[in-house]
Design a protein around this motif. Structure first.
Motif, PDB file in Angstrom:
ATOM      1  N   ASP A 192      11.875  11.523 -13.821  1.00 36.47           N
ATOM      2  CA  ASP A 192      12.523  12.556 -13.730  1.00 36.47           C
ATOM      3  C   ASP A 192      14.261  12.126 -12.527  1.00 36.47           C
ATOM      4  OD1 ASP A 192      13.676  14.689 -11.228  1.00 36.47           O
ATOM      5  OD2 ASP A 192      11.465  14.742 -10.279  1.00 36.47           O
ATOM      6  N   PRO A 193      14.999  11.749 -12.510  1.00 31.94           N
ATOM      7  CA  PRO A 193      16.310  10.951 -12.592  1.00 31.94           C
ATOM      8  C   PRO A 193      16.376  11.800 -10.595  1.00 31.94           C
ATOM      9  CG  PRO A 193      16.995  13.151 -12.827  1.00 31.94           C
ATOM     10  CD  PRO A 193      15.744  13.463 -13.843  1.00 31.94           C
ATOM     11  N   ASP A 194      15.629  12.390 -10.141  1.00 31.00           N
ATOM     12  CA  ASP A 194      15.638  12.923  -8.410  1.00 31.00           C
ATOM     13  C   ASP A 194      14.774  12.257  -8.006  1.00 31.00           C
ATOM     14  OD1 ASP A 194      18.118  14.601  -9.122  1.00 31.00           O
ATOM     15  OD2 ASP A 194      16.678  16.330  -9.994  1.00 31.00           O
ATOM     16  N   THR A 195      13.571  12.118  -8.530  1.00 29.03           N
ATOM     17  CA  THR A 195      12.461  11.119  -7.714  1.00 29.03           C
ATOM     18  C   THR A 195      12.325   9.435  -8.450  1.00 29.03           C
ATOM     19  OG1 THR A 195      11.680  13.043  -7.926  1.00 29.03           O
ATOM     20  CG2 THR A 195       9.890  11.221  -7.036  1.00 29.03           C
ATOM     21  N   PRO A 196      12.351   8.872  -7.603  1.00 23.62           N
ATOM     22  CA  PRO A 196      12.351   7.203  -7.593  1.00 23.62           C
ATOM     23  C   PRO A 196      11.438   7.160  -8.775  1.00 23.62           C
ATOM     24  CG  PRO A 196      12.672   6.956  -5.471  1.00 23.62           C
ATOM     25  CD  PRO A 196      12.020   8.933  -6.077  1.00 23.62           C
ATOM     26  N   LEU A 197      11.449   6.345  -9.679  1.00 19.18           N
ATOM     27  CA  LEU A 197      10.717   5.917 -10.917  1.00 19.18           C
ATOM     28  C   LEU A 197       9.544   5.287 -10.131  1.00 19.18           C
ATOM     29  CD1 LEU A 197      10.194   5.634 -13.796  1.00 19.18           C
ATOM     30  CD2 LEU A 197      11.269   3.958 -14.072  1.00 19.18           C
ATOM     31  N   ALA A 198       9.553   4.524  -9.260  1.00 21.55           N
ATOM     32  CA  ALA A 198       8.760   3.591  -8.787  1.00 21.55           C
ATOM     33  C   ALA A 198       7.932   3.946  -7.557  1.00 21.55           C
ATOM     34  CB  ALA A 198       8.780   2.402  -8.201  1.00 21.55           C
ATOM     35  N   GLU A 199       7.754   5.083  -7.314  1.00 24.73           N
ATOM     36  CA  GLU A 199       7.720   6.622  -6.492  1.00 24.73           C
ATOM     37  C   GLU A 199       6.965   7.337  -8.298  1.00 24.73           C
ATOM     38  OE1 GLU A 199       7.884  10.672  -4.229  1.00 24.73           O
ATOM     39  OE2 GLU A 199       9.351   8.615  -4.126  1.00 24.73           O
ATOM     40  N   GLN A 200       7.079   8.089  -8.817  1.00 26.68           N
ATOM     41  CA  GLN A 200       6.327   8.567  -9.842  1.00 26.68           C
ATOM     42  C   GLN A 200       5.270   7.477 -10.582  1.00 26.68           C
ATOM     43  OE1 GLN A 200       9.707  10.493 -12.829  1.00 26.68           O
ATOM     44  NE2 GLN A 200      11.097   9.523 -11.829  1.00 26.68           N
ATOM     45  N   LEU A 201       5.507   6.215 -11.118  1.00 28.21           N
ATOM     46  CA  LEU A 201       4.614   5.638 -11.535  1.00 28.21           C
ATOM     47  C   LEU A 201       3.726   5.033 -10.046  1.00 28.21           C
ATOM     48  CD1 LEU A 201       7.197   3.588 -13.662  1.00 28.21           C
ATOM     49  CD2 LEU A 201       5.871   5.018 -14.125  1.00 28.21           C
ATOM     50  N   GLY A 202       4.179   4.842  -9.192  1.00 30.39           N
ATOM     51  CA  GLY A 202       3.511   4.966  -8.388  1.00 30.39           C
ATOM     52  C   GLY A 202       1.858   5.759  -7.841  1.00 30.39           C
ATOM     53  N   THR A 203       2.865   6.809  -9.198  1.00 32.86           N
ATOM     54  CA  THR A 203       1.728   8.080  -8.150  1.00 32.86           C
ATOM     55  C   THR A 203       0.632   8.069 -10.026  1.00 32.86           C
ATOM     56  OG1 THR A 203       3.296   9.563  -7.205  1.00 32.86           O
ATOM     57  CG2 THR A 203       1.258  10.680  -8.362  1.00 32.86           C
ATOM     58  N   LEU A 204       1.239   7.335 -10.559  1.00 27.61           N
ATOM     59  CA  LEU A 204       0.056   7.725 -11.616  1.00 27.61           C
ATOM     60  C   LEU A 204      -1.149   6.071 -11.447  1.00 27.61           C
ATOM     61  CD1 LEU A 204       1.938   7.712 -14.806  1.00 27.61           C
ATOM     62  CD2 LEU A 204       1.081  10.006 -13.405  1.00 27.61           C
ATOM     63  N   ARG A 205      -0.400   5.000 -11.114  1.00 26.02           N
ATOM     64  CA  ARG A 205      -1.060   4.171 -10.263  1.00 26.02           C
ATOM     65  C   ARG A 205      -1.597   4.127  -9.961  1.00 26.02           C
ATOM     66  NH1 ARG A 205       2.244  -0.582  -7.717  1.00 26.02           N
ATOM     67  NH2 ARG A 205       1.403   0.755  -6.235  1.00 26.02           N
ATOM     68  N   GLU A 206      -1.817   4.925  -8.624  1.00 25.80           N
ATOM     69  CA  GLU A 206      -2.664   5.881  -7.938  1.00 25.80           C
ATOM     70  C   GLU A 206      -4.593   6.440  -8.520  1.00 25.80           C
ATOM     71  OE1 GLU A 206      -0.587   7.984  -4.732  1.00 25.80           O
ATOM     72  OE2 GLU A 206       0.047   6.101  -3.953  1.00 25.80           O
ATOM     73  N   LEU A 207      -3.179   7.083  -9.620  1.00 29.18           N
ATOM     74  CA  LEU A 207      -4.633   8.348 -10.023  1.00 29.18           C
ATOM     75  C   LEU A 207      -5.315   6.982 -11.149  1.00 29.18           C
ATOM     76  CD1 LEU A 207      -2.026  10.959 -11.109  1.00 29.18           C
ATOM     77  CD2 LEU A 207      -4.485  11.496  -9.828  1.00 29.18           C
ATOM     78  N   GLN A 208      -4.907   5.711 -11.993  1.00 34.29           N
ATOM     79  CA  GLN A 208      -5.439   4.732 -12.384  1.00 34.29           C
ATOM     80  C   GLN A 208      -6.623   4.841 -11.553  1.00 34.29           C
ATOM     81  OE1 GLN A 208      -3.211   1.556 -14.011  1.00 34.29           O
ATOM     82  NE2 GLN A 208      -4.330   2.103 -16.060  1.00 34.29           N
TER      83      GLN A 208
END
Length: 282
Positions: free
Chosen positions: A127-143
């Protein structure tokens, strides 16, 4: 013949020829029965990697797979994708990697697939409107929370991959790629260097492979179909490639699966390699 298994993330053992469930019909009832039958036949034929996504029917595809296959065989990996949502101004689909959206889609996937953990979850698009690190950080939290086992990406550049690997352990990349479309060759090579599974979507140019003289000639030599040659080339082209061809027909599914047994000679591989320069779109 190329080795026919791959260890995603060094842990998840799958057959290298998977199945993309996107085309399976979920309605009306008669067509849904066909979709269920194709999914079940894929597992009967030894498929151990099935790809779906929230985008495919807003989760309806996930529900279809659960109805067809749950309880899942112990060796079956069903991977799904999140990050595309009906959150556009008019309720249309758009790229949406906001944390709340990703979390909601993961919770929906867990419920629809009837599992406690998604062993492999892929970010469908950046998503170009959301920082990539924020997107992946969320997935990391879910992990960390135990809802996600491993993380992958879809339709990314080498730069995206490098940025992502600084945040999470990326175990798979799903980009458009085929014998006739090698635009993402640099991404494939980056995955190869890192031992990351590369899952080509649209791995066969449906309806056009047979029109190419080189492919048709190799198919004729082997007594195979052009589609089988295109899939066999992918398996031979790189040890990290795990194609996920999709279909809504049992006969096409069986044709695709048989491609894993096709043995291309060095001369045939060279002939197919020469059709398109790496990095170009044929």
């Amino acid at each position: 013949m190329a080795a026919n298994i791959f260890h995603i993330g060094g842990e998840l053992t799958v057959g290298r020829l998977g199945f993309g469930a996107m085309h399976l019909p979920t309605e009306p009832a008669a067509e849904r029965r066909t979709g269920l039958a194709v999914a079940r036949r894929a597992v009967e034929l030894g498929i151990t990697l099935i790809d779906t996504a929230h985008l495919y029917g807003g989760g309806a595809n996930e529900e279809l797979l659960a109805e067809a296959l749950h309880p899942y065989p112990h060796d079956l990996l069903v991977t799904t994708k999140v990050g595309v949502a009906r959150t556009g101004p008019g309720g249309e689909w758009r790229l949406d990697g906001r944390p709340a959206v990703l979390r909601d889609q993961v919770d929906q996937a867990l419920r629809r697939l009837r599992v406690e953990r998604l062993e492999l979850l892929q970010l469908h698009r950046v998503d170009p409107d959301t920082p990539l690190a924020e997107q992946l950080g969320t997935l990391r939290e879910l992990q960390t929370e135990g809802k996600v086992g491993r993380i992958g990406l879809s339709e990314v550049t080498v730069d995206h991959l490098d940025q992502a690997r600084a945040v999470v352990d990326v175990v798979s990349v799903q980009n458009r790629y085929s014998l006739l479309d090698r635009e993402h060759e640099p991404v494939l090579r980056a995955c190869e260097a890192a031992g990351i599974a590369f899952l080509p979507w649209r791995p066969v140019a449906h309806g056009t492979s047979g029109a190419h003289a080189e492919i048709a000639a190799v198919a004729d030599d082997l007594g195979a179909t052009p589609t089988q040659v295109a899939l066999a080339w992918l398996l031979a082209h790189s040890r990290v490639i795990c194609p996920i061809p999709g279909t809504a027909r049992v006969d096409h599914l069986e044709e695709n699966v048989a491609a894993a047994e096709l043995d291309l000679s060095p001369a045939q591989l060279a002939r197919l390699d020469g059709m398109s320069a790496p990095g170009s779109v044929a």
